[in-house]
Design an enzyme around this catalytic site. Structure first.
Site, PDB file in Angstrom:
ATOM      1  N   GLN A   1     -11.713  49.736  -0.175  1.00  0.00           N
ATOM      2  CA  GLN A   1     -11.447  48.473  -0.738  1.00  0.00           C
ATOM      3  C   GLN A   1     -12.832  47.745  -0.920  1.00  0.00           C
ATOM      4  O   GLN A   1     -13.188  46.994  -0.356  1.00  0.00           O
ATOM      5  CB  GLN A   1     -10.572  47.604  -0.207  1.00  0.00           C
ATOM      6  CG  GLN A   1     -10.019  46.352  -0.977  1.00  0.00           C
ATOM      7  CD  GLN A   1      -8.842  45.904  -0.589  1.00  0.00           C
ATOM      8  OE1 GLN A   1      -7.917  46.344   0.367  1.00  0.00           O
ATOM      9  NE2 GLN A   1      -8.328  44.812  -1.279  1.00  0.00           N
ATOM     10  N   PHE A   2     -13.327  48.020  -2.090  1.00  0.00           N
ATOM     11  CA  PHE A   2     -14.728  47.226  -2.345  1.00  0.00           C
ATOM     12  C   PHE A   2     -14.780  45.875  -2.492  1.00  0.00           C
ATOM     13  O   PHE A   2     -15.754  45.151  -2.310  1.00  0.00           O
ATOM     14  CB  PHE A   2     -15.712  47.818  -3.505  1.00  0.00           C
ATOM     15  CG  PHE A   2     -14.937  47.456  -4.960  1.00  0.00           C
ATOM     16  CD1 PHE A   2     -15.268  46.487  -5.439  1.00  0.00           C
ATOM     17  CD2 PHE A   2     -13.641  47.884  -5.499  1.00  0.00           C
ATOM     18  CE1 PHE A   2     -14.741  45.899  -6.706  1.00  0.00           C
ATOM     19  CE2 PHE A   2     -13.252  47.611  -6.846  1.00  0.00           C
ATOM     20  CZ  PHE A   2     -13.705  46.522  -7.300  1.00  0.00           C
ATOM     21  N   THR A   3     -13.454  45.433  -2.736  1.00  0.00           N
ATOM     22  CA  THR A   3     -13.271  43.872  -2.972  1.00  0.00           C
ATOM     23  C   THR A   3     -13.514  43.131  -1.647  1.00  0.00           C
ATOM     24  O   THR A   3     -13.639  41.980  -1.454  1.00  0.00           O
ATOM     25  CB  THR A   3     -11.995  43.360  -3.480  1.00  0.00           C
ATOM     26  OG1 THR A   3     -10.788  43.861  -2.724  1.00  0.00           O
ATOM     27  CG2 THR A   3     -11.855  43.797  -4.752  1.00  0.00           C
TER      28      THR A   3
END
Length: 150
Positions: A78-80
């Site tokens: 999850q890059f966010t």
């Protein structure tokens, strides 16, 4: 490296209407990677995750780990998690590592976690549009950043 660890009574990941991962009692781990992350971050985080005493003991006190609870784990990239919201209303993801750096670190993280709990780790698919379903047990949600060790 940053993780959001959620104690779950069940969790699953669906990609293109197909369930690719599913667990009962255990942990859902959302993982975000930055360019500066290394094997040292992986080692520290995995050790921290498997030893977190966030499962109830026989008295109902959060005093046992995933190892003691014999639970399962799903890891989802999850890059966010590295979003910056300082300016304006549109988050910036510039701190998140690009796939050529993030994918190998993500894979090493899963391998290390798998070795630490000695049972298969289930995963989503890096970069895919995933639907993550979970029943947060407690609720218990812990955020851990390997850059905040001291």
């Amino acid at each position: 490296m940053r993780v959001v660890v959620q104690r779950v009574s069940e969790a699953s990941v669906i990609i293109q209407n197909e369930e690719v991962a599913s667990i009962g009692n255990g942990l859902l781990v959302l993982l975000g990677v930055v360019n500066e992350d290394s094997a040292e971050d992986i080692d520290w985080l995995c050790k921290k995750i498997v030893n977190l005493r966030i499962f109830p003991d026989e008295k109902g006190v959060m005093n046992t780990s995933i190892l003691d609870a014999d639970g399962d784990i799903i890891v989802v990239s999850q890059f966010t998690l590295h979003a910056s919201t300082k300016k304006g209303n549109r988050p910036s993801y510039i701190k998140a590592a690009k796939p050529d750096i993030a994918i190998p670190l993500y894979e090493k993280f899963v391998e290390r976690l798998n070795a630490d709990i000695d049972k298969p780790i289930q995963t989503g698919e890096f970069g895919a549009d995933m639907k993550v379903h979970l029943v947060n047990d407690g609720p218990v949600t812990i955020i851990i950043d390997s850059k905040n060790r001291e």
